[in-house]
Design a protein around this motif. Structure first.
Motif, mmCIF file in Angstrom:
data_model
loop_
_atom_site.group_PDB
_atom_site.id
_atom_site.type_symbol
_atom_site.label_atom_id
_atom_site.label_comp_id
_atom_site.label_asym_id
_atom_site.label_seq_id
_atom_site.Cartn_x
_atom_site.Cartn_y
_atom_site.Cartn_z
ATOM 1 N N PHE A 105 33.748 49.476 86.373
ATOM 2 C CA PHE A 105 34.604 49.653 85.203
ATOM 3 C C PHE A 105 33.776 49.594 83.921
ATOM 4 O O PHE A 105 33.982 50.375 82.994
ATOM 5 N N VAL A 106 32.812 48.654 83.879
ATOM 6 C CA VAL A 106 31.921 48.563 82.716
ATOM 7 C C VAL A 106 31.131 49.855 82.559
ATOM 8 O O VAL A 106 30.970 50.380 81.450
ATOM 9 N N GLN A 107 30.628 50.383 83.673
ATOM 10 C CA GLN A 107 29.939 51.668 83.603
ATOM 11 C C GLN A 107 30.864 52.750 83.057
ATOM 12 O O GLN A 107 30.431 53.624 82.293
ATOM 13 N N GLY A 108 32.133 52.697 83.449
ATOM 14 C CA GLY A 108 33.097 53.681 82.960
ATOM 15 C C GLY A 108 33.274 53.623 81.459
ATOM 16 O O GLY A 108 33.469 54.657 80.810
ATOM 17 N N ILE A 109 33.217 52.407 80.894
ATOM 18 C CA ILE A 109 33.308 52.271 79.434
ATOM 19 C C ILE A 109 32.148 53.012 78.772
ATOM 20 O O ILE A 109 32.326 53.749 77.794
ATOM 21 N N GLY A 110 30.943 52.824 79.316
ATOM 22 C CA GLY A 110 29.790 53.540 78.764
ATOM 23 C C GLY A 110 29.911 55.042 78.954
ATOM 24 O O GLY A 110 29.651 55.817 78.027
ATOM 25 N N GLY A 111 30.327 55.460 80.146
ATOM 26 C CA GLY A 111 30.481 56.885 80.410
ATOM 27 C C GLY A 111 31.548 57.530 79.562
ATOM 28 O O GLY A 111 31.443 58.706 79.193
ATOM 29 N N ALA A 112 32.594 56.754 79.222
ATOM 30 C CA ALA A 112 33.681 57.287 78.405
ATOM 31 C C ALA A 112 33.186 57.721 77.039
ATOM 32 O O ALA A 112 33.721 58.670 76.449
ATOM 33 N N MET A 113 32.211 57.014 76.508
ATOM 34 C CA MET A 113 31.663 57.357 75.203
ATOM 35 C C MET A 113 30.440 58.269 75.316
ATOM 36 O O MET A 113 30.168 59.079 74.426
ATOM 37 N N MET A 114 29.705 58.153 76.398
ATOM 38 C CA MET A 114 28.398 58.786 76.505
ATOM 39 C C MET A 114 28.488 60.309 76.592
ATOM 40 O O MET A 114 27.992 61.027 75.724
ATOM 41 N N VAL A 115 29.122 60.816 77.634
ATOM 42 C CA VAL A 115 29.155 62.268 77.838
ATOM 43 C C VAL A 115 30.089 62.977 76.856
ATOM 44 O O VAL A 115 29.711 63.991 76.272
ATOM 45 N N PRO A 116 31.336 62.500 76.632
ATOM 46 C CA PRO A 116 32.180 63.194 75.644
ATOM 47 C C PRO A 116 31.580 63.234 74.246
ATOM 48 O O PRO A 116 31.644 64.267 73.576
ATOM 49 N N VAL A 117 30.988 62.128 73.803
ATOM 50 C CA VAL A 117 30.367 62.137 72.475
ATOM 51 C C VAL A 117 29.156 63.064 72.476
ATOM 52 O O VAL A 117 28.877 63.748 71.486
ATOM 53 N N GLY A 118 28.448 63.128 73.596
ATOM 54 C CA GLY A 118 27.354 64.080 73.705
ATOM 55 C C GLY A 118 27.829 65.507 73.531
ATOM 56 O O GLY A 118 27.171 66.334 72.880
ATOM 57 N N ARG A 119 28.992 65.818 74.111
ATOM 58 C CA ARG A 119 29.558 67.164 73.931
ATOM 59 C C ARG A 119 29.930 67.413 72.483
ATOM 60 O O ARG A 119 29.736 68.511 71.951
ATOM 61 N N ILE A 120 30.486 66.395 71.819
ATOM 62 C CA ILE A 120 30.813 66.545 70.400
ATOM 63 C C ILE A 120 29.553 66.877 69.605
ATOM 64 O O ILE A 120 29.559 67.748 68.732
ATOM 65 N N ILE A 121 28.477 66.180 69.906
ATOM 66 C CA ILE A 121 27.206 66.426 69.217
ATOM 67 C C ILE A 121 26.783 67.882 69.387
ATOM 68 O O ILE A 121 26.367 68.556 68.437
ATOM 69 N N ILE A 122 26.895 68.389 70.623
ATOM 70 C CA ILE A 122 26.477 69.765 70.895
ATOM 71 C C ILE A 122 27.336 70.765 70.145
ATOM 72 O O ILE A 122 26.840 71.648 69.437
ATOM 73 N N PHE A 123 28.645 70.648 70.278
ATOM 74 C CA PHE A 123 29.533 71.665 69.718
ATOM 75 C C PHE A 123 29.654 71.585 68.198
ATOM 76 O O PHE A 123 30.102 72.538 67.565
ATOM 77 N N ARG A 124 29.250 70.467 67.597
ATOM 78 C CA ARG A 124 29.218 70.392 66.145
ATOM 79 C C ARG A 124 27.879 70.848 65.583
ATOM 80 O O ARG A 124 27.766 71.130 64.397
ATOM 81 N N SER A 125 26.863 70.878 66.432
ATOM 82 C CA SER A 125 25.526 71.220 65.955
ATOM 83 C C SER A 125 25.226 72.707 66.039
ATOM 84 O O SER A 125 24.308 73.185 65.376
ATOM 85 N N LEU A 126 25.996 73.441 66.849
ATOM 86 C CA LEU A 126 25.643 74.830 67.144
ATOM 87 C C LEU A 126 26.788 75.780 66.821
ATOM 88 O O LEU A 126 27.958 75.395 66.892
ATOM 89 N N PRO A 127 26.495 77.041 66.510
ATOM 90 C CA PRO A 127 27.539 78.051 66.312
ATOM 91 C C PRO A 127 28.171 78.436 67.652
ATOM 92 O O PRO A 127 27.569 78.266 68.715
ATOM 93 N N LYS A 128 29.383 78.990 67.592
ATOM 94 C CA LYS A 128 30.105 79.326 68.825
ATOM 95 C C LYS A 128 29.345 80.342 69.675
ATOM 96 O O LYS A 128 29.446 80.324 70.901
ATOM 97 N N SER A 129 28.613 81.230 69.036
ATOM 98 C CA SER A 129 27.892 82.242 69.798
ATOM 99 C C SER A 129 26.807 81.639 70.689
ATOM 100 O O SER A 129 26.352 82.273 71.635
ATOM 101 N N ASP A 130 26.409 80.385 70.400
ATOM 102 C CA ASP A 130 25.381 79.717 71.209
ATOM 103 C C ASP A 130 25.979 78.690 72.168
ATOM 104 O O ASP A 130 25.228 77.982 72.845
ATOM 105 N N PHE A 131 27.326 78.586 72.253
ATOM 106 C CA PHE A 131 27.946 77.546 73.061
ATOM 107 C C PHE A 131 27.493 77.615 74.522
ATOM 108 O O PHE A 131 27.076 76.622 75.106
ATOM 109 N N ILE A 132 27.593 78.790 75.124
ATOM 110 C CA ILE A 132 27.356 78.852 76.564
ATOM 111 C C ILE A 132 25.870 78.742 76.873
ATOM 112 O O ILE A 132 25.487 78.153 77.883
ATOM 113 N N ARG A 133 25.029 79.266 76.009
ATOM 114 C CA ARG A 133 23.593 79.067 76.208
ATOM 115 C C ARG A 133 23.276 77.572 76.136
ATOM 116 O O ARG A 133 22.480 77.049 76.926
#
Length: 467
Positions: A105-133
């Motif tokens: 469960f503790v690992q889940g707390i870390g995972g809950a923030m780790m990967v979703p926030v990582g996705r936020i970082i990606i999609f806020r840093s790049l234009p839509k045309s580069d999303f899939i790359r």
């Protein structure tokens, strides 16, 4: 930072977190039978080790977008990696099922923030045309986890001790924190608004009780009556949240995003697909070890074949989606994925090992294509400023779907085992579970069929050309 470099470096850093999660998930399922023996439990009961992690995700993913907006995505990302590492060390120290479930469960707390926030970082840093790359750069390194995890976990479990597998995450996590400090900006919204605590309690409590109750059904830890009661209360809380979210100004999980066709197809239709695929990492190692009598090491060497199939598909996914479009690709591929899952249930003690390895290899191709398409399509029509809130909704539904796959597979396996009346788990107990979860992947097709023919066209155009 130059665009080309940013398109490569940022996803690679986030891939460190996905690599940790994928290694952790694959080594755990490979070691489940050995863990069960040491903890005095049935291997099927150890599905709680998987679902307890998902419960941690379900509780904290809804607020990951707000927390990232409030405190900065880099700060939250680094802290999440630290929590995940602490959970890993607690898993290694566990001496009972209850302690192990709490550590997961503790690992889940870390995972809950780790990967979703990582996705936020990606999609806020790049234009839509580069999303899939960017998604390709993200997922290919992350797929090394499923390549390395099963044989590594199998080797450690067979020849050393399963507790040592949880130390694999530590150097990876330290590397991820160091890279984040150097290359990720601490992006956040200036005025994220107040957190919807009431909605958080309803959604977190509902998801936790519902998932935990399902995990207890048919087990020995609590009575079936109590398990069903937990499911009912959880379902009522989730229904109450749905009604509440219709009136709240900024609910913690904003369900309005599901009205966007591309997002709905990716998340709602994708959730059915993920139920089917989420069960495979749990069922397949159990089949090979408990059903076919293989060692953890041999089992791991076979199950990692699916990762090679996934990596191969990543090299051509741009051309497939560019050629056939999102709608047609996702419909046909879901059917093929369902068939591949059902075939796993046909393995018998007489099936040659090379044939099993080849089937598992091909079985990794279809989920890879589907997940790349679904994850990219989710953000095709989402405004940049709403990506954080949309990510919370998508991540909760996606992760709970994967957990439901494990839970449903475990329930069907238990029923099959009891109906057939075997004293121990044998290979013939598994085929109903594989067939049942395969139907969920196929069931995603009607949802995808509602997509317009040109869905995700802007992203598909951006994918043409070199990867």
């Amino acid at each position: 930072m130059p665009l080309a470099l940013g398109t490569f470096i940022v996803p690679l850093i986030v891939a460190c977190s996905m690599f940790m999660e994928n290694v952790d998930a694959t080594v755990i399922v490979t070691a489940l039978p050995a863990m069960a023996r040491d903890l005095g439990q049935s291997p099927i009961t150890l599905k709680l080790a998987v679902t307890s992690y998902v419960i941690g995700l379900g509780v904290f993913i809804p607020i990951c977008g707000w927390v990232a907006d409030r405190f900065g995505s880099r700060n939250v990302f680094r802290t999440a990696i630290g929590i995940f590492m602490a959970g890993s060390l607690l898993c290694a120290a566990s001496r009972s099922l209850e302690m192990f479930v709490a550590a997961r469960f503790v690992q889940g707390i870390g995972g809950a923030m780790m990967v979703p926030v990582g996705r936020i970082i990606i999609f806020r840093s790049l234009p839509k045309s580069d999303f899939i790359r960017a998604v390709n750069y993200l997922t290919v390194p992350a797929l090394l986890g499923p390549v390395m995890g099963p044989p590594l976990g199998g080797f450690i479990t067979t020849y050393l001790h399963w507790r040592l597998i949880f130390f694999v995450n530590i150097p990876i996590g330290l590397l991820g924190i160091w890279l984040a400090n150097r290359h990720i900006a601490n992006m956040h919204e200036e005025h994220p608004g107040p957190l919807d605590w009431f909605g958080f309690i309803l959604s977190a409590g509902g998801a936790s009780l519902f998932m935990l109750g399902l995990s207890f059904v048919g087990g020995e830890l609590v009575s079936n009556g109590k398990a069903v009661t937990m499911c009912v209360v959880g379902a009522l809380l989730l229904a109450a949240y749905w009604l509440y979210a219709q009136r709240a100004e900024r609910p913690v999980l904003d369900l309005k995003f599901l009205r966007i066709p591309s997002f709905n197809a990716s998340v709602a239709g994708g959730s059915l697909f993920r139920i089917g695929l989420g069960a495979v990492p749990f069922l397949l190692p159990l089949t090979l070890q408990e059903g076919l009598g293989m060692t953890a090491f041999v089992s791991g060497a076979i199950t990692c074949a699916s990762a090679f199939g996934s990596i191969f598909m990543k090299s051509i996914v741009s051309h497939v989606l560019g050629r056939f479009g999102f709608r047609r690709t996702l419909i046909v591929n879901a059917a093929l994925a369902g068939v591949s899952i059902a075939i796993y249930g046909l393995f018998t003690p007489g099936t040659p090992v090379w044939l099993i390895w080849l089937v598992v290899l091909l079985g990794g191709v279809f989920p890879s294509l589907q997940f790349s398409g679904l994850n990219s399509l989710a953000y095709a029509d989402i405004p940049t400023k709403e990506i954080g809130r949309a990510t919370s909704v998508a991540s909760v539904i996606q992760q709970v779907s994967l957990g439901l796959g494990v839970t449903i597979a475990g329930i069907v396996l238990q029923v099959s085992h009891r109906i057939q009346g075997h004293s121990t788990i044998v290979w013939s107990d598994f085929w109903p579970a594989f067939f049942a979860v395969a139907l969920f992947s196929v069931a995603s097709i009607p949802v995808t069929m509602r997509l317009p023919a040109n869905a995700g066209e802007e992203i598909a155009r951006g994918r043409r050309g070199p990867n």
